[in-house]
Design an enzyme around this catalytic site. Sequence first.
Site, short mmCIF file in Angstrom:
data_model
loop_
_atom_site.label_atom_id
_atom_site.label_comp_id
_atom_site.label_asym_id
_atom_site.label_seq_id
_atom_site.Cartn_x
_atom_site.Cartn_y
_atom_site.Cartn_z
N THR A 130 0.82 -1.21 0.00
CA THR A 130 0.00 0.00 0.00
C THR A 130 0.86 1.27 0.00
OG1 THR A 130 -1.46 1.28 1.47
CG2 THR A 130 -0.12 -0.38 2.51
N ASP A 131 0.27 2.36 -0.43
CA ASP A 131 0.96 3.66 -0.35
C ASP A 131 1.09 4.14 1.10
OD1 ASP A 131 -1.76 4.24 0.03
OD2 ASP A 131 -1.86 5.78 -1.53
N GLU A 132 0.29 3.52 2.00
CA GLU A 132 0.26 4.03 3.38
C GLU A 132 1.58 3.81 4.11
OE1 GLU A 132 -3.41 3.49 5.44
OE2 GLU A 132 -4.52 3.19 3.58
N TYR A 156 -1.97 -0.50 10.96
CA TYR A 156 -2.11 -1.19 9.66
C TYR A 156 -0.88 -0.89 8.79
CZ TYR A 156 -3.41 -1.63 4.73
OH TYR A 156 -3.40 -1.92 3.38
N LYS A 160 2.06 -3.47 7.37
CA LYS A 160 2.34 -3.67 5.94
C LYS A 160 3.80 -3.32 5.65
CE LYS A 160 -0.10 -4.70 3.02
NZ LYS A 160 -0.50 -6.04 2.50
P1 NAD Z 1 -9.86 -7.35 2.21
O1 NAD Z 1 -9.85 -7.03 3.66
O2 NAD Z 1 -11.08 -7.06 1.39
O3 NAD Z 1 -9.54 -8.90 1.99
C1 NAD Z 1 -8.55 -9.57 2.70
C2 NAD Z 1 -8.73 -11.06 2.46
O4 NAD Z 1 -7.69 -11.76 3.17
C3 NAD Z 1 -10.06 -11.62 3.00
O5 NAD Z 1 -10.66 -12.45 2.03
C4 NAD Z 1 -9.66 -12.40 4.24
O6 NAD Z 1 -10.52 -13.49 4.49
C5 NAD Z 1 -8.25 -12.85 3.87
N1 NAD Z 1 -7.43 -13.12 5.05
C6 NAD Z 1 -7.25 -12.32 6.13
N2 NAD Z 1 -6.44 -12.90 7.03
C7 NAD Z 1 -6.08 -14.10 6.49
C8 NAD Z 1 -5.24 -15.15 6.92
N3 NAD Z 1 -4.61 -15.10 8.10
N4 NAD Z 1 -5.07 -16.23 6.12
C9 NAD Z 1 -5.72 -16.29 4.92
N5 NAD Z 1 -6.53 -15.33 4.47
C10 NAD Z 1 -6.71 -14.24 5.25
O7 NAD Z 1 -8.59 -6.61 1.62
P2 NAD Z 1 -8.38 -5.88 0.22
O8 NAD Z 1 -8.89 -4.51 0.31
O9 NAD Z 1 -8.81 -6.78 -0.86
O10 NAD Z 1 -6.78 -5.79 0.21
C11 NAD Z 1 -5.99 -6.84 -0.33
C12 NAD Z 1 -4.54 -6.47 -0.19
O11 NAD Z 1 -4.27 -5.25 -0.87
C13 NAD Z 1 -4.07 -6.26 1.25
O12 NAD Z 1 -2.78 -6.79 1.37
C14 NAD Z 1 -4.05 -4.75 1.39
O13 NAD Z 1 -3.09 -4.35 2.35
C15 NAD Z 1 -3.66 -4.32 0.01
N6 NAD Z 1 -4.11 -2.99 -0.43
C16 NAD Z 1 -5.43 -2.66 -0.32
C17 NAD Z 1 -5.84 -1.41 -0.78
C18 NAD Z 1 -7.30 -1.00 -0.75
O14 NAD Z 1 -7.62 0.14 -1.06
N7 NAD Z 1 -8.23 -1.88 -0.41
C19 NAD Z 1 -4.92 -0.50 -1.30
C20 NAD Z 1 -3.57 -0.89 -1.38
C21 NAD Z 1 -3.19 -2.14 -0.94
P1 TYD Z 2 -10.69 4.08 4.04
O1 TYD Z 2 -11.63 3.67 2.95
O2 TYD Z 2 -10.86 3.49 5.40
O3 TYD Z 2 -9.22 3.84 3.48
P2 TYD Z 2 -7.78 4.31 4.09
O4 TYD Z 2 -7.95 4.71 5.49
O5 TYD Z 2 -7.00 3.05 3.93
O6 TYD Z 2 -7.32 5.43 3.20
O7 TYD Z 2 -10.77 5.64 4.19
C1 TYD Z 2 -10.53 6.52 3.11
C2 TYD Z 2 -10.61 7.94 3.63
O8 TYD Z 2 -11.95 8.19 4.03
C3 TYD Z 2 -9.75 8.16 4.85
O9 TYD Z 2 -9.21 9.48 4.78
C4 TYD Z 2 -10.72 8.06 6.00
C5 TYD Z 2 -12.02 8.58 5.41
N1 TYD Z 2 -13.25 8.00 5.97
C6 TYD Z 2 -14.28 8.83 6.43
O10 TYD Z 2 -14.17 10.07 6.37
N2 TYD Z 2 -15.40 8.26 6.96
C7 TYD Z 2 -15.55 6.92 7.03
O11 TYD Z 2 -16.61 6.45 7.55
C8 TYD Z 2 -14.51 6.06 6.55
C9 TYD Z 2 -14.62 4.57 6.61
C10 TYD Z 2 -13.38 6.65 6.02
#
Ligand code: NAD
Ligand code: TYD
Length: 353
Positions: A130-132, A156, A160
């Site tokens: 992630t960019d975070e 988080y 990561k």
């Molecule tokens: P998500 O929370 O929707 O899905 C995570 C999945 O991992 C779920 O299906 C869960 O059951 C599985 N999981 C959790 N713990 C587990 C374990 N111990 N063993 C096996 N499976 C397990 O997450 P997402 O949003 O799809 O993100 C996927 C990846 O991308 C993550 O690594 C996250 O850090 C990264 N990522 C997400 C975003 C975003 O905006 N969602 C952005 C950048 C990077």
């Molecule tokens: P989120 O979707 O939780 O992603 P991340 O924290 O990984 O960026 O949140 C995106 C942005 O939206 C973040 O700045 C937090 C804000 N946010 C709200 O303002 N209200 C909400 O209820 C949630 C879930 C997020």
Amino acid sequence: MRNVLVTGGAGFIGSNFVRYILQVEPQVHVVNLDALTYAGSLENLRALPDPERHTFVQGDIRDRPLVERLLVEHEIDAIVHFAAESHVDRSILGPQAFIETNVMGTFTLLEAARTVWGNRRDVRFHHISTDEVYGSLAPDDPPFSETTPYAPNSPYAASKAASDHLVRAYGHTYGLPVTITNCSNNYGPYQFPEKLIPLMLLNALEGKPLPVYGDGQQVRDWLYVEDHCEAIWLVLRRGAPGETYNIGGDNQPANLAIVRQLCALLDERFPDSPHTPHADLITHVRDRPGHDRRYAMDIRKIRTELGWRPRHTLSEGLRKTVDWYLANQDWVEAIRQREDYRAWMERNYAARE
Ligand code: NAD
Ligand code: TYD
């Protein structure tokens, strides 16, 4: 790449990736290892293209014998590692699971890969990050590049970052062929409605308050999930081992602007709704502790080296997303009815009002 182990493939991005790779790679077989935590669901894997090339295994990435057995039995030659605890707010209220899955889970996968693959170089361990991990930008700072020092701010992001460092170290020390992609905020079909976009969408449809944290001027770099999947697939096929690639959507509106766009889309779809104009539902609530102010990604490396760019503009992506949630009310309803989901909404939002 013939046999790919996808971890976390029942979650949001993972399930989109499974669907994507089955579509674009007609020969590949996907083994999908997912623990089915609150965030994962087999509902996300309905109607896959060519489902006979997909094997689902419910299990934990920290279960090393299981992971080793899958690598051997399915002759896995690529691991695409999505599985993680992924929600910042949950990491603030309960960080332990983030250390266990994101750090220990990644470590276990790396050890299993090293054991089973030995000195093979025709394999790939691809880690999704992630960019975070780069921390927060001031308004005039340049966007994050692949050489920006890590400065994670939430539990988080710290978990990561730790996993990224482990992956890099296994490449450097043991010669494991690793790649890492650091991506910005994704949105699109199958995103669990605890994240900003689906949460606002579902609340607005029900006429509930839209809880914007703080002043809503925090900035994220939004990417449509299918564009992310395409970037990962390119890195898998053409990215150089040992390299990291930043992925982003090339657009950075403030949270409040995103919520307003969603409201406008719903006003358009439902002019006669009692909740129109939906923007009247916007409610500023107590901010997230340690809330990062701004993320932005410099995506020149993946663009120039691999020829990738996001295909969707934000307005196209948001339109598709709204259409998907409206067309999949059964998926939405199944989550809304769950006790653990209601309990989370209560826990995260009641105290902010
Ligand atoms: P998500 O929370 O929707 O899905 C995570 C999945 O991992 C779920 O299906 C869960 O059951 C599985 N999981 C959790 N713990 C587990 C374990 N111990 N063993 C096996 N499976 C397990 O997450 P997402 O949003 O799809 O993100 C996927 C990846 O991308 C993550 O690594 C996250 O850090 C990264 N990522 C997400 C975003 C975003 O905006 N969602 C952005 C950048 C990077
Ligand atoms: P989120 O979707 O939780 O992603 P991340 O924290 O990984 O960026 O949140 C995106 C942005 O939206 C973040 O700045 C937090 C804000 N946010 C709200 O303002 N209200 C909400 O209820 C949630 C879930 C997020």
